[in-house]
Design an enzyme around this catalytic site. Structure first.
Site, short mmCIF file in Angstrom:
data_model
loop_
_atom_site.label_atom_id
_atom_site.label_comp_id
_atom_site.label_asym_id
_atom_site.label_seq_id
_atom_site.Cartn_x
_atom_site.Cartn_y
_atom_site.Cartn_z
N TYR A 1 0.87 -1.17 0.00
CA TYR A 1 0.00 0.00 0.00
C TYR A 1 0.91 1.22 0.00
O TYR A 1 1.56 1.53 1.00
CB TYR A 1 -0.88 -0.05 1.25
CG TYR A 1 -2.00 0.95 1.35
CD1 TYR A 1 -2.20 1.95 0.41
CD2 TYR A 1 -2.88 0.89 2.43
CE1 TYR A 1 -3.24 2.85 0.52
CE2 TYR A 1 -3.93 1.78 2.56
CZ TYR A 1 -4.10 2.76 1.61
OH TYR A 1 -5.14 3.66 1.74
N LYS B 1 -1.26 -1.29 -4.25
CA LYS B 1 -2.30 -0.26 -4.26
C LYS B 1 -1.59 1.08 -4.24
O LYS B 1 -0.98 1.45 -3.24
CB LYS B 1 -3.25 -0.39 -3.06
CG LYS B 1 -4.31 0.72 -3.02
CD LYS B 1 -5.16 0.62 -1.78
CE LYS B 1 -6.29 1.64 -1.80
NZ LYS B 1 -5.84 3.00 -1.50
#
Length: 319
Positions: free
Chosen positions: A144, A172
Protein backbone atom coordinates in the site's frame (compact mmCIF):
# COMPACT_ATOMS: atom_id res chain seq x y z
CA UNK A 1 -9.55 -20.21 -6.04
CA UNK A 2 -12.26 -20.11 -8.68
CA UNK A 3 -14.10 -23.13 -10.05
CA UNK A 4 -11.74 -23.21 -13.04
CA UNK A 5 -8.69 -23.42 -10.79
CA UNK A 6 -7.37 -19.97 -11.69
CA UNK A 7 -6.26 -17.56 -9.00
CA UNK A 8 -8.36 -14.34 -9.00
CA UNK A 9 -5.57 -12.59 -7.08
CA UNK A 10 -2.88 -13.20 -9.74
CA UNK A 11 -3.37 -10.57 -10.92
CA UNK A 12 -6.35 -9.01 -9.18
CA UNK A 13 -8.36 -6.94 -11.65
CA UNK A 14 -11.36 -4.64 -11.56
CA UNK A 15 -13.07 -2.50 -8.97
CA UNK A 16 -12.20 -3.18 -5.31
CA UNK A 17 -13.92 -0.66 -3.00
CA UNK A 18 -12.11 0.09 0.27
CA UNK A 19 -15.11 -0.38 2.51
CA UNK A 20 -16.14 2.23 5.03
CA UNK A 21 -16.66 0.94 8.56
CA UNK A 22 -20.11 2.06 9.74
CA UNK A 23 -20.23 2.98 13.42
CA UNK A 24 -23.04 3.49 15.88
CA UNK A 25 -23.49 6.73 17.83
CA UNK A 26 -21.72 5.03 20.75
CA UNK A 27 -18.72 4.11 18.61
CA UNK A 28 -19.34 0.40 18.13
CA UNK A 29 -18.97 -1.23 14.72
CA UNK A 30 -22.41 -1.23 13.12
CA UNK A 31 -22.38 -4.80 11.85
CA UNK A 32 -25.83 -4.56 10.28
CA UNK A 33 -24.77 -1.44 8.41
CA UNK A 34 -21.53 -3.09 7.31
CA UNK A 35 -23.38 -6.12 5.97
CA UNK A 36 -25.71 -3.77 4.08
CA UNK A 37 -22.71 -1.94 2.63
CA UNK A 38 -21.19 -5.23 1.45
CA UNK A 39 -24.49 -6.08 -0.24
CA UNK A 40 -24.60 -2.62 -1.80
CA UNK A 41 -21.19 -2.93 -3.49
CA UNK A 42 -21.61 -6.58 -4.46
CA UNK A 43 -24.90 -5.75 -6.17
CA UNK A 44 -22.95 -3.39 -8.42
CA UNK A 45 -20.69 -6.21 -9.59
CA UNK A 46 -17.43 -5.23 -7.91
CA UNK A 47 -14.53 -7.62 -8.27
CA UNK A 48 -13.31 -7.63 -4.66
CA UNK A 49 -13.55 -5.69 -1.41
CA UNK A 50 -10.87 -4.14 0.78
CA UNK A 51 -11.68 -4.06 4.50
CA UNK A 52 -9.74 -1.98 7.02
CA UNK A 53 -8.17 0.47 4.63
CA UNK A 54 -7.99 4.23 4.99
CA UNK A 55 -11.66 4.59 4.04
CA UNK A 56 -12.37 1.95 6.67
CA UNK A 57 -10.79 4.19 9.35
CA UNK A 58 -8.45 1.39 10.32
CA UNK A 59 -6.04 3.82 12.02
CA UNK A 60 -8.85 4.92 14.35
CA UNK A 61 -10.13 1.46 15.32
CA UNK A 62 -9.15 -0.74 18.23
CA UNK A 63 -7.95 -4.28 17.56
CA UNK A 64 -11.33 -5.57 18.73
CA UNK A 65 -13.15 -3.26 16.32
CA UNK A 66 -10.86 -4.35 13.49
CA UNK A 67 -11.66 -7.99 14.24
CA UNK A 68 -15.40 -7.32 14.32
CA UNK A 69 -15.30 -5.40 11.05
CA UNK A 70 -13.24 -7.98 9.20
CA UNK A 71 -15.18 -11.03 10.36
CA UNK A 72 -18.41 -9.25 9.44
CA UNK A 73 -17.13 -8.51 5.94
CA UNK A 74 -15.82 -12.06 5.39
CA UNK A 75 -19.15 -13.55 6.47
CA UNK A 76 -21.19 -11.10 4.40
CA UNK A 77 -19.12 -11.66 1.26
CA UNK A 78 -19.41 -15.43 1.64
CA UNK A 79 -16.65 -16.22 -0.84
CA UNK A 80 -18.27 -14.42 -3.76
CA UNK A 81 -15.27 -12.11 -4.32
CA UNK A 82 -11.80 -11.87 -2.73
CA UNK A 83 -11.58 -10.04 0.59
CA UNK A 84 -8.43 -7.97 1.09
CA UNK A 85 -7.66 -7.02 4.69
CA UNK A 86 -5.64 -4.01 5.73
CA UNK A 87 -2.95 -4.85 8.29
CA UNK A 88 -1.59 -1.34 8.63
CA UNK A 89 0.54 -0.51 11.67
CA UNK A 90 3.83 1.17 12.58
CA UNK A 91 6.27 -1.73 12.87
CA UNK A 92 6.78 -5.25 11.55
CA UNK A 93 5.82 -7.11 14.76
CA UNK A 94 2.57 -5.15 15.06
CA UNK A 95 1.73 -5.71 11.39
CA UNK A 96 2.45 -9.42 11.79
CA UNK A 97 -0.07 -9.65 14.64
CA UNK A 98 -2.74 -8.05 12.45
CA UNK A 99 -1.76 -10.24 9.49
CA UNK A 100 -2.09 -13.50 11.40
CA UNK A 101 -5.43 -12.37 12.84
CA UNK A 102 -6.67 -11.45 9.37
CA UNK A 103 -5.72 -14.81 7.90
CA UNK A 104 -7.44 -16.57 10.82
CA UNK A 105 -10.55 -14.46 10.18
CA UNK A 106 -10.71 -15.69 6.58
CA UNK A 107 -9.16 -12.84 4.57
CA UNK A 108 -8.00 -13.87 1.09
CA UNK A 109 -5.13 -11.38 0.94
CA UNK A 110 -3.36 -8.77 3.05
CA UNK A 111 -2.55 -5.11 2.44
CA UNK A 112 0.34 -3.47 4.29
CA UNK A 113 2.21 -0.20 4.12
CA UNK A 114 5.90 0.29 4.71
CA UNK A 115 6.79 0.71 8.40
CA UNK A 116 6.28 4.22 9.72
CA UNK A 117 6.98 6.42 12.73
CA UNK A 118 10.73 5.81 12.37
CA UNK A 119 12.36 6.46 9.00
CA UNK A 120 13.34 3.27 7.17
CA UNK A 121 15.78 2.39 4.40
CA UNK A 122 14.52 0.60 1.25
CA UNK A 123 16.34 -2.55 2.38
CA UNK A 124 14.43 -2.45 5.67
CA UNK A 125 11.16 -1.89 3.81
CA UNK A 126 11.82 -4.93 1.63
CA UNK A 127 12.68 -7.02 4.70
CA UNK A 128 9.44 -5.83 6.33
CA UNK A 129 7.28 -7.12 3.47
CA UNK A 130 9.16 -10.43 3.34
CA UNK A 131 8.67 -10.97 7.07
CA UNK A 132 4.98 -10.13 6.88
CA UNK A 133 4.31 -12.52 4.01
CA UNK A 134 6.32 -15.38 5.52
CA UNK A 135 4.96 -14.79 9.02
CA UNK A 136 1.38 -14.85 7.78
CA UNK A 137 1.75 -18.23 6.12
CA UNK A 138 2.40 -16.95 2.62
CA UNK A 139 -0.98 -15.26 2.14
CA UNK A 140 -0.98 -12.97 -0.92
CA UNK A 141 0.37 -9.59 0.12
CA UNK A 142 -0.30 -6.23 -1.50
CA UNK A 143 1.88 -3.20 -0.81
CA UNK A 144 0.00 0.00 0.00
CA UNK A 145 1.83 3.09 -1.27
CA UNK A 146 0.36 6.04 0.62
CA UNK A 147 3.11 8.57 1.38
CA UNK A 148 0.62 11.12 2.73
CA UNK A 149 0.12 8.82 5.74
CA UNK A 150 3.36 6.84 5.88
CA UNK A 151 5.70 9.68 4.80
CA UNK A 152 7.63 7.29 2.56
CA UNK A 153 7.13 6.75 -1.18
CA UNK A 154 7.71 3.09 -1.97
CA UNK A 155 10.74 2.93 -4.28
CA UNK A 156 9.99 1.39 -7.66
CA UNK A 157 13.14 -0.73 -7.45
CA UNK A 158 11.94 -2.24 -4.18
CA UNK A 159 8.47 -2.96 -5.55
CA UNK A 160 9.91 -4.56 -8.69
CA UNK A 161 12.31 -6.76 -6.73
CA UNK A 162 9.54 -7.96 -4.41
CA UNK A 163 7.25 -8.57 -7.38
CA UNK A 164 9.92 -10.55 -9.22
CA UNK A 165 10.64 -12.80 -6.25
CA UNK A 166 6.92 -13.34 -5.54
CA UNK A 167 6.80 -11.63 -2.16
CA UNK A 168 4.19 -9.15 -3.36
CA UNK A 169 1.05 -9.98 -5.32
CA UNK A 170 0.33 -6.37 -6.16
CA UNK A 171 0.40 -2.69 -5.31
CA UNK A 172 -2.30 -0.26 -4.26
CA UNK A 173 -0.93 3.06 -5.47
CA UNK A 174 -2.41 5.96 -3.50
CA UNK A 175 0.66 8.14 -3.98
CA UNK A 176 -1.03 10.46 -6.45
CA UNK A 177 2.14 10.30 -8.56
CA UNK A 178 0.91 9.29 -12.01
CA UNK A 179 4.31 9.52 -13.69
CA UNK A 180 6.09 7.02 -11.41
CA UNK A 181 3.12 4.64 -11.62
CA UNK A 182 3.26 4.78 -15.43
CA UNK A 183 6.97 4.00 -15.40
CA UNK A 184 6.37 1.11 -12.98
CA UNK A 185 3.69 -0.34 -15.27
CA UNK A 186 6.03 -0.05 -18.23
CA UNK A 187 8.82 -1.86 -16.39
CA UNK A 188 6.48 -4.60 -15.19
CA UNK A 189 5.48 -5.25 -18.80
CA UNK A 190 9.11 -5.24 -19.91
CA UNK A 191 9.93 -7.89 -17.31
CA UNK A 192 6.83 -9.97 -18.10
CA UNK A 193 5.38 -9.42 -14.61
CA UNK A 194 2.16 -7.65 -15.59
CA UNK A 195 0.31 -10.97 -15.87
CA UNK A 196 1.05 -11.94 -12.26
CA UNK A 197 1.46 -8.64 -10.37
CA UNK A 198 -1.51 -6.27 -10.01
CA UNK A 199 -1.26 -2.49 -9.94
CA UNK A 200 -4.43 -0.90 -8.56
CA UNK A 201 -4.83 2.86 -8.56
CA UNK A 202 -6.23 4.50 -5.45
CA UNK A 203 -7.17 7.67 -7.34
CA UNK A 204 -10.89 8.21 -7.81
CA UNK A 205 -10.26 10.96 -10.36
CA UNK A 206 -7.91 9.40 -12.92
CA UNK A 207 -9.12 5.82 -13.28
CA UNK A 208 -9.63 5.97 -17.04
CA UNK A 209 -6.09 7.22 -17.55
CA UNK A 210 -4.63 4.61 -15.21
CA UNK A 211 -6.47 1.77 -16.97
CA UNK A 212 -5.38 3.07 -20.35
CA UNK A 213 -1.79 3.04 -19.06
CA UNK A 214 -2.15 -0.61 -18.07
CA UNK A 215 -3.30 -0.55 -14.43
CA UNK A 216 -5.28 -3.65 -13.49
CA UNK A 217 -7.98 -1.94 -11.46
CA UNK A 218 -9.05 0.69 -8.97
CA UNK A 219 -9.59 0.91 -5.21
CA UNK A 220 -11.88 3.97 -4.97
CA UNK A 221 -13.14 5.31 -1.64
CA UNK A 222 -15.97 6.92 -3.59
CA UNK A 223 -16.82 3.40 -4.74
CA UNK A 224 -18.65 2.99 -1.43
CA UNK A 225 -21.07 5.67 -2.54
CA UNK A 226 -21.35 4.87 -6.25
CA UNK A 227 -19.95 1.39 -6.94
CA UNK A 228 -22.08 1.06 -10.06
CA UNK A 229 -20.36 4.08 -11.60
CA UNK A 230 -16.89 2.62 -11.14
CA UNK A 231 -17.99 -0.79 -12.43
CA UNK A 232 -19.41 0.90 -15.54
CA UNK A 233 -16.18 2.88 -15.99
CA UNK A 234 -14.09 -0.28 -15.72
CA UNK A 235 -16.34 -2.17 -18.15
CA UNK A 236 -16.06 0.63 -20.71
CA UNK A 237 -12.27 0.62 -20.38
CA UNK A 238 -11.97 -3.15 -20.74
CA UNK A 239 -14.10 -2.98 -23.88
CA UNK A 240 -12.05 -0.12 -25.31
CA UNK A 241 -14.92 2.36 -25.08
CA UNK A 242 -12.67 5.17 -23.93
CA UNK A 243 -15.08 8.02 -24.77
CA UNK A 244 -17.75 6.43 -22.57
CA UNK A 245 -15.15 5.70 -19.87
CA UNK A 246 -14.10 9.36 -19.86
CA UNK A 247 -17.70 10.52 -19.59
CA UNK A 248 -18.30 8.25 -16.59
CA UNK A 249 -15.04 9.45 -15.05
CA UNK A 250 -16.14 13.06 -15.49
CA UNK A 251 -19.42 12.35 -13.68
CA UNK A 252 -17.57 10.65 -10.82
CA UNK A 253 -15.10 13.53 -10.62
CA UNK A 254 -17.98 15.94 -10.07
CA UNK A 255 -19.44 13.67 -7.39
CA UNK A 256 -16.05 13.43 -5.68
CA UNK A 257 -16.40 17.09 -4.70
CA UNK A 258 -18.39 15.85 -1.69
CA UNK A 259 -15.08 15.20 0.07
CA UNK A 260 -14.56 18.96 0.46
CA UNK A 261 -18.02 19.69 1.85
CA UNK A 262 -17.02 19.44 5.51
CA UNK A 263 -13.77 21.39 5.28
CA UNK A 264 -15.53 24.17 3.37
CA UNK A 265 -17.95 24.82 6.26
CA UNK A 266 -16.21 23.69 9.49
CA UNK A 267 -12.62 23.59 10.76
CA UNK A 268 -11.69 19.93 10.25
CA UNK A 269 -9.02 17.76 8.70
CA UNK A 270 -9.30 16.24 5.24
CA UNK A 271 -9.95 12.78 6.72
CA UNK A 272 -12.94 14.06 8.71
CA UNK A 273 -14.31 15.80 5.64
CA UNK A 274 -13.84 12.93 3.18
CA UNK A 275 -14.89 10.04 5.41
CA UNK A 276 -17.74 12.08 6.86
CA UNK A 277 -18.92 12.79 3.32
CA UNK A 278 -18.75 9.13 2.27
CA UNK A 279 -20.69 8.01 5.32
CA UNK A 280 -23.21 10.84 5.01
CA UNK A 281 -23.78 9.90 1.38
CA UNK A 282 -24.30 6.27 2.35
CA UNK A 283 -26.81 7.33 5.00
CA UNK A 284 -28.66 9.58 2.56
CA UNK A 285 -28.77 6.72 0.06
CA UNK A 286 -30.29 4.47 2.72
CA UNK A 287 -27.37 2.02 2.89
CA UNK A 288 -26.35 2.72 6.51
CA UNK A 289 -28.26 4.28 9.37
CA UNK A 290 -25.57 6.41 11.01
CA UNK A 291 -22.83 8.61 9.55
CA UNK A 292 -20.68 8.72 12.70
CA UNK A 293 -16.90 8.73 12.28
CA UNK A 294 -14.31 7.64 14.82
CA UNK A 295 -12.81 10.27 17.14
CA UNK A 296 -11.06 12.62 17.03
CA UNK A 297 -12.61 13.19 13.60
CA UNK A 298 -15.25 15.90 13.45
CA UNK A 299 -18.76 15.21 12.09
CA UNK A 300 -20.20 17.16 9.17
CA UNK A 301 -22.49 20.05 10.04
CA UNK A 302 -25.90 20.67 8.45
CA UNK A 303 -24.44 22.90 5.76
CA UNK A 304 -22.02 20.20 4.65
CA UNK A 305 -24.73 17.54 4.73
CA UNK A 306 -26.85 19.72 2.44
CA UNK A 307 -23.94 19.97 -0.03
CA UNK A 308 -23.53 16.19 -0.05
CA UNK A 309 -27.25 15.81 -0.69
CA UNK A 310 -27.09 18.24 -3.61
CA UNK A 311 -24.13 16.44 -5.16
CA UNK A 312 -25.85 13.07 -4.85
CA UNK A 313 -28.96 14.44 -6.49
CA UNK A 314 -26.95 15.94 -9.34
CA UNK A 315 -25.28 12.55 -9.90
CA UNK A 316 -28.67 10.82 -10.03
CA UNK A 317 -28.05 8.85 -6.84
CA UNK A 318 -31.05 9.95 -4.77
CA UNK A 319 -34.50 8.56 -5.33
Amino acid sequence: MTATGTDPLRPLRGVVPPLCTPLTETGDVDTAGLRALVGHVLSAGVHGVFALGSSGETAFLTDAQRHTALTTVVEAVGGRVPVLAGVVDMTTPRVLEHARAAVAAGADALVATAPFYAATHPMEIADHFRRVRDGAGGAPLFAYDIPSAVHTKLPAATVLALAEEGTLAGLKDSSGADGPMRRLLTELRRRGLDSSFAVLTGSELAVDGALLAGAHGVVPGLGNVDPHGYVRLHAHAVAGRWREAAAEQDRLAQLFAIVDAGADSTPMGPSSSALGAFKTALRLRGVIGCAATAPPQVPLDDTAVAVVRQRLAAAGLLR
